[in-house]
Design a protein around this motif. Structure first.
Motif, PDB file in Angstrom:
ATOM      1  N   HIS A  14       0.588   6.746  -6.978  1.00  0.00           N
ATOM      2  CA  HIS A  14      -0.891   7.264  -7.234  1.00  0.00           C
ATOM      3  C   HIS A  14      -1.149   8.485  -6.182  1.00  0.00           C
ATOM      4  CE1 HIS A  14      -1.683   3.934  -9.619  1.00  0.00           C
ATOM      5  NE2 HIS A  14      -1.328   2.911  -8.626  1.00  0.00           N
ATOM      6  N   ALA A  15      -1.243   9.661  -6.995  1.00  0.00           N
ATOM      7  CA  ALA A  15      -1.178  10.724  -6.300  1.00  0.00           C
ATOM      8  C   ALA A  15      -2.558  10.944  -5.199  1.00  0.00           C
ATOM      9  CB  ALA A  15      -1.230  12.220  -7.168  1.00  0.00           C
ATOM     10  N   LEU A  16      -3.515  10.101  -5.673  1.00  0.00           N
ATOM     11  CA  LEU A  16      -4.720  10.156  -4.719  1.00  0.00           C
ATOM     12  C   LEU A  16      -4.563   9.404  -3.643  1.00  0.00           C
ATOM     13  CD1 LEU A  16      -7.715  10.661  -5.324  1.00  0.00           C
ATOM     14  CD2 LEU A  16      -8.028   8.333  -6.190  1.00  0.00           C
ATOM     15  N   ILE A  17      -3.462   8.573  -3.302  1.00  0.00           N
ATOM     16  CA  ILE A  17      -3.213   7.927  -2.048  1.00  0.00           C
ATOM     17  C   ILE A  17      -2.584   8.778  -0.937  1.00  0.00           C
ATOM     18  CG2 ILE A  17      -2.253   5.857  -0.992  1.00  0.00           C
ATOM     19  CD1 ILE A  17      -2.775   4.143  -3.429  1.00  0.00           C
ATOM     20  N   GLY A  18      -2.905   9.333  -0.243  1.00  0.00           N
ATOM     21  CA  GLY A  18      -2.193  10.100   1.009  1.00  0.00           C
ATOM     22  C   GLY A  18      -1.177   9.022   1.709  1.00  0.00           C
ATOM     23  N   GLY A  19      -1.683   7.877   1.981  1.00  0.00           N
ATOM     24  CA  GLY A  19      -0.817   7.191   2.861  1.00  0.00           C
ATOM     25  C   GLY A  19      -1.509   6.009   3.098  1.00  0.00           C
ATOM     26  N   GLY A  20      -0.850   4.924   3.750  1.00  0.00           N
ATOM     27  CA  GLY A  20      -1.458   3.718   4.070  1.00  0.00           C
ATOM     28  C   GLY A  20      -1.119   3.542   5.704  1.00  0.00           C
ATOM     29  N   ARG A  21      -2.137   2.862   6.365  1.00  0.00           N
ATOM     30  CA  ARG A  21      -1.784   2.526   7.936  1.00  0.00           C
ATOM     31  C   ARG A  21      -2.347   1.446   8.268  1.00  0.00           C
ATOM     32  NH1 ARG A  21      -4.916   7.804   7.769  1.00  0.00           N
ATOM     33  NH2 ARG A  21      -6.861   7.165   8.607  1.00  0.00           N
ATOM     34  N   ILE A  34       0.707  -1.189   0.104  1.00  0.00           N
ATOM     35  CA  ILE A  34      -0.086  -0.067  -0.096  1.00  0.00           C
ATOM     36  C   ILE A  34       0.832   1.220   0.063  1.00  0.00           C
ATOM     37  CG2 ILE A  34      -1.435   1.353   1.624  1.00  0.00           C
ATOM     38  CD1 ILE A  34      -2.717  -1.506   2.350  1.00  0.00           C
ATOM     39  N   LYS A  35       1.998   1.046   0.916  1.00  0.00           N
ATOM     40  CA  LYS A  35       2.895   2.336   0.950  1.00  0.00           C
ATOM     41  C   LYS A  35       3.462   2.649  -0.540  1.00  0.00           C
ATOM     42  CE  LYS A  35       3.663   2.806   5.853  1.00  0.00           C
ATOM     43  NZ  LYS A  35       4.088   2.350   6.881  1.00  0.00           N
ATOM     44  N   ASP A  36       3.555   1.511  -1.025  1.00  0.00           N
ATOM     45  CA  ASP A  36       4.590   1.487  -2.586  1.00  0.00           C
ATOM     46  C   ASP A  36       3.441   2.224  -3.577  1.00  0.00           C
ATOM     47  OD1 ASP A  36       6.875   0.646  -3.845  1.00  0.00           O
ATOM     48  OD2 ASP A  36       5.419  -0.806  -5.101  1.00  0.00           O
ATOM     49  N   MET A  37       2.103   1.777  -3.138  1.00  0.00           N
ATOM     50  CA  MET A  37       1.078   2.280  -4.192  1.00  0.00           C
ATOM     51  C   MET A  37       0.897   3.765  -4.070  1.00  0.00           C
ATOM     52  SD  MET A  37      -1.591  -0.752  -3.612  1.00  0.00           S
ATOM     53  CE  MET A  37      -3.256   0.087  -3.756  1.00  0.00           C
ATOM     54  N   ALA A  38       1.423   4.215  -2.772  1.00  0.00           N
ATOM     55  CA  ALA A  38       1.196   5.514  -2.527  1.00  0.00           C
ATOM     56  C   ALA A  38       2.166   6.544  -3.214  1.00  0.00           C
ATOM     57  CB  ALA A  38       1.169   6.004  -1.203  1.00  0.00           C
TER      58      ALA A  38
END
Ligand SMILES: Cc1ncc(COP(=O)(O)O)c(C=O)c1O
Length: 458
Positions: free
Chosen positions: A378-385, A371-375
């Protein structure tokens, strides 16, 4: 007049109502129904709405289910969905064969236990839960649902301390009854509810994205120290009540609970941790407080305890809090339901035998990395937790302002449904992923592929 205007204003601004989940009256919901639901299902949905009281987050419903099995839901039209929502009851997967066999066997023997009697599955489950729980959390009361178990905890805290005030978190959820929404902090439950329990103080949760102390990207523990400030000012607080990690999710930093535990001890307040949705392994430990090396005075668990079949929850209290033998903390009809307890025992057996807690821990780490890699992509992803298999993908419109991408999150959710993946959106913009702990690496990869494809087409 003034009151009416207030209500109208609240109705227009739905963003503050989305903390618990996506709302069921949106335009996007209507479009999805139009594209995906056939006339037979439509008729059933209309019938459901005719007979059930409507309420946000549930009725009118999205779809009609026919069966569920393991990770999957199947609707009347024969479509299958990976269920990354499951109301957090499906740690061992839906229709788990061991759980179903235990329930069937118990049904044939003792399907109910009249009050004044006990039964072997109830004794064994209480023993098992106490054995698993950390520290001296050795006394148990079962209840037919998490909300009722929270109610018992609140009553026990009053009895034990002779105090009635509580400190709990804004945006938290502890159930939908009047006592639970008093300590809960979600607008959707509290608005227009009238007077709630007196002495229910609220403090900011450890959520850096909404932090009134402006702690920045990660929690600086100012909110934990503020809990002590309130305990000191009030002087007579019975208990601090909170979810160890919030489902949305936000995960407090390592020292958060130690700071609050110490503050409670200094001010004579009990610490009640609500792990109803995440107990029994979801976060990669049997109980989430074990990540923080903290033992609360009371731990409340539920949801998956009933094996994804029965409503079953438990208050697990410090042994020396067994102090109201002449009062009634619960007194629930299904307090020692043998079938529910047989389901609970089989569930814990599956978790232990099949190494599901380790699976949650390992897959969770890998999924969060991805998920962090996807961030990055993709600008839409602010972050993963996340922690274990409690995962969140935060969607934002703009990295500089951090403005929440609520419409986009809803769009991604409905698109994913069309590709066979179901999850909920919390706080309006967080894709919240809680699959069964039985999930394989390949299934997790497939789900994240679907999410990435849906985000890509935004
Ligand atoms: C953190 C938390 N506490 C309490 C509850 C209430 O549990 P129940 O619906 O079993 O009453 C829930 C349910 O979603 C929950 O997530």
């Amino acid at each position: 007049m003034k009151k009416k205007a207030g209500r109208a204003r609240r109705k227009r601004d739905t963003s503050r109502l989305k903390s618990e989940g996506d709302l069921n009256l949106s335009g996007q919901r209507q479009q999805w129904l139009h594209r995906n639901i056939d006339s037979k299902t439509r008729r059933l949905l209309a019938e459901d709405e005719k007979f059930f009281l409507r309420q946000s987050l549930s009725t009118p419903c999205l779809n009609v289910l026919k069966r569920c099995d393991g990770l999957y839901l199947e609707d009347l039209q024969g479509r299958r969905y990976m269920d990354f929502h499951g109301n957090n009851v499906h740690q061992v997967g839906f229709k788990n064969p061991r759980v179903i066999a235990a329930i069937k066997a118990q049904l044939d023997e003792l399907p109910f236990c009249t009050r004044r009697y006990t039964n072997v599955p109830a004794i064994r489950l209480a023993n098992k839960v106490a054995e698993l729980a950390p520290g001296n959390l050795n006394k148990v009361l079962f209840a037919p649902g998490g909300t009722s178990a929270m109610g018992m905890a609140l009553k026990l805290a009053r009895a034990a301390t002779g105090r009635f005030k509580t400190v709990s978190m804004w945006d938290s959820f502890h159930g939908a009854s009047l006592d639970a929404i008093s300590v809960g902090g979600e607008a959707i439950f509290r608005q227009d509810a009238g007077p709630l329990l007196p002495g229910s103080e609220h403090v900011p949760p450890p959520d850096p994205s909404q932090c009134p102390f402006s702690c920045g990207a990660s929690c600086s523990l100012q909110c934990a120290r503020y809990v002590e400030y309130v305990l000191e000012k009030e002087g007579d607080v019975a208990a601090v009540i909170a979810e160890t990690v919030r489902s949305t999710p936000y995960i407090p930093p390592a020292d958060y609970w130690k700071t609050i535990r110490a503050a409670c001890d200094r001010h004579g307040a009990l610490l009640i941790l609500d792990e109803i949705p995440h107990c029994l392994g979801r976060t990669g430990k049997m109980f989430t407080c074990e990540h923080y090396d903290v033992v609360p005075d009371m731990l409340v668990i539920g949801k998956g305890l009933g094996g994804g079949v029965f409503p079953l929850a438990a208050l697990i209290a410090r042994e020396d809090l067994d102090i109201v033998p002449e009062g009634a903390l619960g007194h629930y009809t299904h307090e020692k339901n043998p079938v529910a307890c047989a389901a609970g025992l089989a569930t814990i057996e599956c978790l232990e035998r099949d190494g599901l807690v380790e699976n949650a821990r390992n897959l969770g780490v890998q999924a969060l990395d991805r998920i962090k890699d996807m961030a990055w992509r993709h600008a839409l992803i602010g972050g993963g937790r996340g922690l274990g298999l409690l995962l969140g993908i935060e969607l934002i419109k703009n990295r500089k302002t951090g403005q929440r991408a609520c419409e986009e999150a809803e769009e991604v959710m409905y698109r994913a449904l069309e590709k066979g993946l179901s999850f909920k959106v919390s706080m309006g913009n967080v894709l919240t992923l809680t699959p069964p702990l039985t999930i394989s690496q390949a299934q997790m990869d497939r789900a994240l592929d679907i999410i990435e494809a849906c985000i890509q087409s935004e």
